[in-house]
Design an enzyme around this catalytic site. Sequence first.
Site, mmCIF file in Angstrom:
data_model
loop_
_atom_site.group_PDB
_atom_site.id
_atom_site.type_symbol
_atom_site.label_atom_id
_atom_site.label_comp_id
_atom_site.label_asym_id
_atom_site.label_seq_id
_atom_site.Cartn_x
_atom_site.Cartn_y
_atom_site.Cartn_z
ATOM 1 N N GLY A 98 -7.546 9.467 10.617
ATOM 2 C CA GLY A 98 -7.763 9.606 12.055
ATOM 3 C C GLY A 98 -8.799 10.631 12.449
ATOM 4 N N LYS B 10 0.855 -1.190 0.000
ATOM 5 C CA LYS B 10 0.000 0.000 0.000
ATOM 6 C C LYS B 10 0.894 1.243 0.000
ATOM 7 C CE LYS B 10 -3.023 2.760 2.877
ATOM 8 N NZ LYS B 10 -3.559 2.968 4.232
ATOM 9 N N ASN C 202 -8.347 1.997 10.818
ATOM 10 C CA ASN C 202 -7.477 1.732 11.954
ATOM 11 C C ASN C 202 -7.986 2.453 13.195
ATOM 12 O OD1 ASN C 202 -4.732 0.589 12.869
ATOM 13 N ND2 ASN C 202 -4.667 2.708 13.572
ATOM 14 N N THR C 203 -7.978 3.776 13.163
ATOM 15 C CA THR C 203 -8.318 4.555 14.357
ATOM 16 C C THR C 203 -9.735 4.286 14.846
ATOM 17 O OG1 THR C 203 -6.848 6.287 13.498
ATOM 18 C CG2 THR C 203 -8.284 6.884 15.329
ATOM 19 N N ALA D 19 -9.325 5.594 5.275
ATOM 20 C CA ALA D 19 -9.114 6.755 6.144
ATOM 21 C C ALA D 19 -10.390 7.562 6.336
ATOM 22 C CB ALA D 19 -8.010 7.678 5.621
ATOM 23 N N GLY D 20 -10.611 7.968 7.580
ATOM 24 C CA GLY D 20 -11.716 8.853 7.898
ATOM 25 C C GLY D 20 -12.946 8.180 8.460
#
EC number: 2.8.1.10
Length: 266
Positions: free
Chosen positions: A170, A109, A218-219, A196-197
């Site tokens: 994040g 990635k 992830n977050t 993301a987001g």
Amino acid sequence: MDGSVHTPKTSEDTWSVAGRTFRSRLIIGTGKYKDYAQNAAAAEAAGAEIVTVALRRVNLSDPSQPMLVDHVKPDRFTFLPNTAGCFTGEDAVRTLRLAREAGGWDLVKLEVLSNTKHLLPDMEETLRALKLLIADGFQVMVYCSDDPVYAKKLEDAGAAAIMPAAAPIGSGRGIQNFLNLGLIIEQSSVPVLVDAGVGTASDAVLAMEMGCDAVLMNTAIAEARDPIRMAVAMKHAVIAGREAFLAGRMPKRMYGDPSSPLAGLI
């Protein structure tokens, strides 16, 4: 019997990238968790088959310190090395060459960030880095902005998957530009993954209902009050969104449409 007709699935609903086929459409990261054991538990609870690994932030080689591979096993999960923390194409190539030497990984990635607090990608440098990596024999999934024009350039340059940000890394704000994401999905012949987001399960559902092939996060899991429970929620959200997409939603209408016919009333 309820009298309804249930159509059985004729084949398993899978997706493929760079010649590899997966059942789970939820990819999770390996950062921000309390420890690697919690990370592994979240990956299992999410039903994930792929975990993305920030090579500059995760210990893969120092046995004197806790190692990711002792908990998140490479024979259980497909590792997707990423270039988080890289700001130039040369940094990205150097990082991923080390990954290939260390673990034989060639599906990777690419992230090339702009050096700003919003952590959005530098798309000019990302495209340049992609071309360098493909010339070096890598199969590259690319983190990018939600720009349909650049997304097409990435695909034309050989990207194995397009991974537009729903919102800054994040931030947990969910999909901010449904129009652009829809255009990217419509035009792409390689997998499209929201990356993301994502902040909560409903964000994942919306991404899948739009027709994304998978969601990476992830977050949203790691910083939840209960990461393992959130991982379970995200697993079900991705499944529900995918099933709704395949089912085909009802049309939106301006006015009401009664569930029961008005003709023939007593």
